[in-house]
Design an enzyme around this catalytic site. Structure first.
Site, PDB file in Angstrom:
ATOM      1  N   ARG A 148      40.203  54.890  12.970  1.00  0.00           N
ATOM      2  CA  ARG A 148      41.627  55.229  13.030  1.00  0.00           C
ATOM      3  C   ARG A 148      42.202  55.500  11.639  1.00  0.00           C
ATOM      4  NH1 ARG A 148      44.202  51.284  17.713  1.00  0.00           N
ATOM      5  NH2 ARG A 148      43.898  52.775  19.384  1.00  0.00           N
ATOM      6  N   LYS A 155      39.922  46.914  35.962  1.00  0.00           N
ATOM      7  CA  LYS A 155      40.738  46.910  37.180  1.00  0.00           C
ATOM      8  C   LYS A 155      41.125  48.290  37.688  1.00  0.00           C
ATOM      9  CE  LYS A 155      42.874  42.455  36.452  1.00  0.00           C
ATOM     10  NZ  LYS A 155      44.080  41.784  35.987  1.00  0.00           N
ATOM     11  N   GLY A 215      39.854  53.061  22.879  1.00  0.00           N
ATOM     12  CA  GLY A 215      39.719  51.634  23.159  1.00  0.00           C
ATOM     13  C   GLY A 215      38.274  51.220  23.401  1.00  0.00           C
ATOM     14  N   GLY A 241      45.326  53.537  25.769  1.00  0.00           N
ATOM     15  CA  GLY A 241      46.496  53.557  26.657  1.00  0.00           C
ATOM     16  C   GLY A 241      47.177  54.919  26.655  1.00  0.00           C
TER      17      GLY A 241
HETATM   18  P1  AMP Z   1      39.729  48.295  30.775  1.00  0.00           P
HETATM   19  O1  AMP Z   1      40.588  47.728  29.673  1.00  0.00           O
HETATM   20  O2  AMP Z   1      40.373  48.280  32.123  1.00  0.00           O
HETATM   21  O3  AMP Z   1      39.117  49.637  30.402  1.00  0.00           O
HETATM   22  O4  AMP Z   1      38.514  47.285  30.953  1.00  0.00           O
HETATM   23  C1  AMP Z   1      37.565  47.021  29.948  1.00  0.00           C
HETATM   24  C2  AMP Z   1      36.960  45.697  30.250  1.00  0.00           C
HETATM   25  O5  AMP Z   1      36.368  45.722  31.530  1.00  0.00           O
HETATM   26  C3  AMP Z   1      35.858  45.285  29.293  1.00  0.00           C
HETATM   27  O6  AMP Z   1      36.331  44.218  28.520  1.00  0.00           O
HETATM   28  C4  AMP Z   1      34.717  44.869  30.203  1.00  0.00           C
HETATM   29  O7  AMP Z   1      34.145  43.643  29.823  1.00  0.00           O
HETATM   30  C5  AMP Z   1      35.404  44.716  31.550  1.00  0.00           C
HETATM   31  N1  AMP Z   1      34.462  44.895  32.671  1.00  0.00           N
HETATM   32  C6  AMP Z   1      33.661  45.937  32.909  1.00  0.00           C
HETATM   33  N2  AMP Z   1      32.904  45.725  33.999  1.00  0.00           N
HETATM   34  C7  AMP Z   1      33.222  44.507  34.475  1.00  0.00           C
HETATM   35  C8  AMP Z   1      32.770  43.712  35.578  1.00  0.00           C
HETATM   36  N3  AMP Z   1      31.819  44.154  36.403  1.00  0.00           N
HETATM   37  N4  AMP Z   1      33.325  42.496  35.765  1.00  0.00           N
HETATM   38  C9  AMP Z   1      34.283  42.058  34.902  1.00  0.00           C
HETATM   39  N5  AMP Z   1      34.766  42.755  33.855  1.00  0.00           N
HETATM   40  C10 AMP Z   1      34.233  43.960  33.636  1.00  0.00           C
END
Ligand code: AMP
Length: 400
Positions: free
Chosen positions: A35, A206, A359, A382
């Site tokens: 960055r 999520k 990210g 984001g």
């Molecule tokens: P996001 O910020 O929604 O892109 O999510 C990223 C995060 O999702 C990372 O910190 C990963 O550790 C988590 N992640 C990915 N796959 C899984 C999983 N199967 N179970 C729990 N966390 C997960």
């Protein structure tokens, strides 16, 4: 949207809002300075035009008004000094008093000569930053003649240095920096006019965080690959036993309607066919590689398995455009990083235009050593998601 090239900035005092929110390790070392490097083009452009340059950025989430060393931009200042190679011409407010436009900062700003650069302290040291306070925005605006926003990673936030500040400048004295302009044009080119087949690879924790983006993507892509924690909400909606895997039970209907929409639009929809499962969320645990149908009760899926990565590689084979947002598993733990690393390699190996949403995803690509092979790695997670969702970013609106 005007860019810095459209303005007459020669010899003027320019405030550049940057995004220096870089990751650090436990010893305060910057672990990834992309960055900072990404901001150099705009900064050097100003230096070369004899400007007096003032840089501002946030760093993490300090308590407003209170100086705390771990949130100081001191480390960034040192790295910037090395990268800019303008010894003794990079100034920094080291008064450690809290606040941003401090008496020392004002004194330094007044002392700037052509080609000098002043880095202000963490903008969030002022309580006005995050509440988009016009008074704080005016304090910043009063320091300079020209406002440049080059902080793509912060453009989705209505903060004083991103939004309110733009009110104090007319259209001839505010514009986007090179990085912001590049980010926006890359995303809009790919989303508005992609070369097909267009594949989206979406992962992360999520569904809720990416629901709107998923809905938008289905309108645009030919294929969609889902991995990471969000896959389990879809798998459960399809009636699979998912054990203790991450799930959002209130979104099962939503997951079904996304899949129905994909079906209706003839978008090919892929979920993991096998998984790395474990009885607990820990690096020091037993793991099993099992088909998706066989997740034991009480166990959880923490990465996609080898059959899924092979399948997804086939899916990516004919892609001409790939947009990737979200890891395929808990990549922070070595045991569950393989799925994400392999997907990174496969995406990088294709001949497609590849865009990695910032990210965590950029972090995966960096750990996998694939950054140079990607067409474009965004500096904002984001913010890039908001662009995919088709939302106007407050930072961009303020420049228009
Ligand atoms: P996001 O910020 O929604 O892109 O999510 C990223 C995060 O999702 C990372 O910190 C990963 O550790 C988590 N992640 C990915 N796959 C899984 C999983 N199967 N179970 C729990 N966390 C997960």
């Amino acid at each position: 949207m005007k860019t810095i090239k459209d303005l007459d900035i020669d010899g003027k005092c320019v405030f550049i809002r940057c995004d220096f929110n870089v990751p650090k390790d436990e010893f305060e070392n910057i672990t990834d300075d992309r960055r900072i490097r990404a901001a150099l083009q705009t900064i050097r452009y100003c230096i070369d035009r004899g400007c007096r340059v003032i840089l501002g950025s946030h760093f993490e989430r300090p308590e407003a008004g209170i100086f705390e060393e771990k949130y100081s931009l001191g480390t960034v200042n040192r790295r910037l000094d090395i990268l800019l190679k303008i010894k003794n011409r990079l100034l920094f407010d080291d008064s450690k008093t809290g606040g941003v436009v401090t008496p020392k900062a004002k004194e330094l700003a007044a002392s700037l000569e052509a080609g000098d650069v002043l880095l202000l302290e963490n903008l969030r040291f002022d309580a006005g930053e995050t509440i988009n306070d016009p008074a704080f925005a005016k304090e910043l605006a009063d320091l300079c003649d020209i406002y440049i926003n080059d902080a793509f990673g912060a453009c989705h936030r209505k903060h004083a240095s991103i939004h309110a500040i733009a009110d104090y400048f007319d259209t001839e004295s505010k514009a986007a920096g090179f990085l912001l302009a590049k980010e926006v044009s890359f995303f809009s080119k790919v989303l508005d006019n992609p070369t097909r087949p267009f594949v989206a690879v979406v992962g992360g924790s999520k569904v809720s965080g990416k629901l709107q983006a998923l809905n938008k993507l289905i309108d645009k892509v030919d294929k969609i690959i889902i991995g990471g924690g969000m896959a389990f909400t879809f798998l459960k909606a399809m009636g699979y036993e998912i054990g203790n895997s991450l799930v959002e039970n209130d979104l099962l209907d939503e997951a079904n309607s996304i899949m129905a929409k994909a079906h209706e639009k003839k978008v090919k929809f892929y979920l993991p066919v096998d998984l790395v499962v474990a009885p607990e969320f820990s690096e020091n645990t037993t793991v099993k590689y099992l088909p998706t149908q066989e997740i034991p009760v009480g166990w959880m899926g923490l990465d996609i398995g080898p059959a899924s990565t092979r399948l997804f590689r086939e899916v990516l084979n004919d892609a001409q455009t790939i947009i990737w947002n979200g890891p395929m598993g808990v990549y922070e733990m070595d045991k569950f990083a393989k799925g994400s690393t392999k997907m990174s390699h496969y995406i990088a190996e294709t001949h497609a235009t590849t865009i990695v949403g910032g990210g965590d995803t950029a972090d995966v690509a960096a750990r996998a050593g694939d950054v140079d092979e990607m067409t474009f790695v965004s500096t904002g997670g984001g913010a890039s998601l908001k662009l995919i969702e088709g939302e106007k970013l407050p930072g961009i609106e303020a420049l228009e």
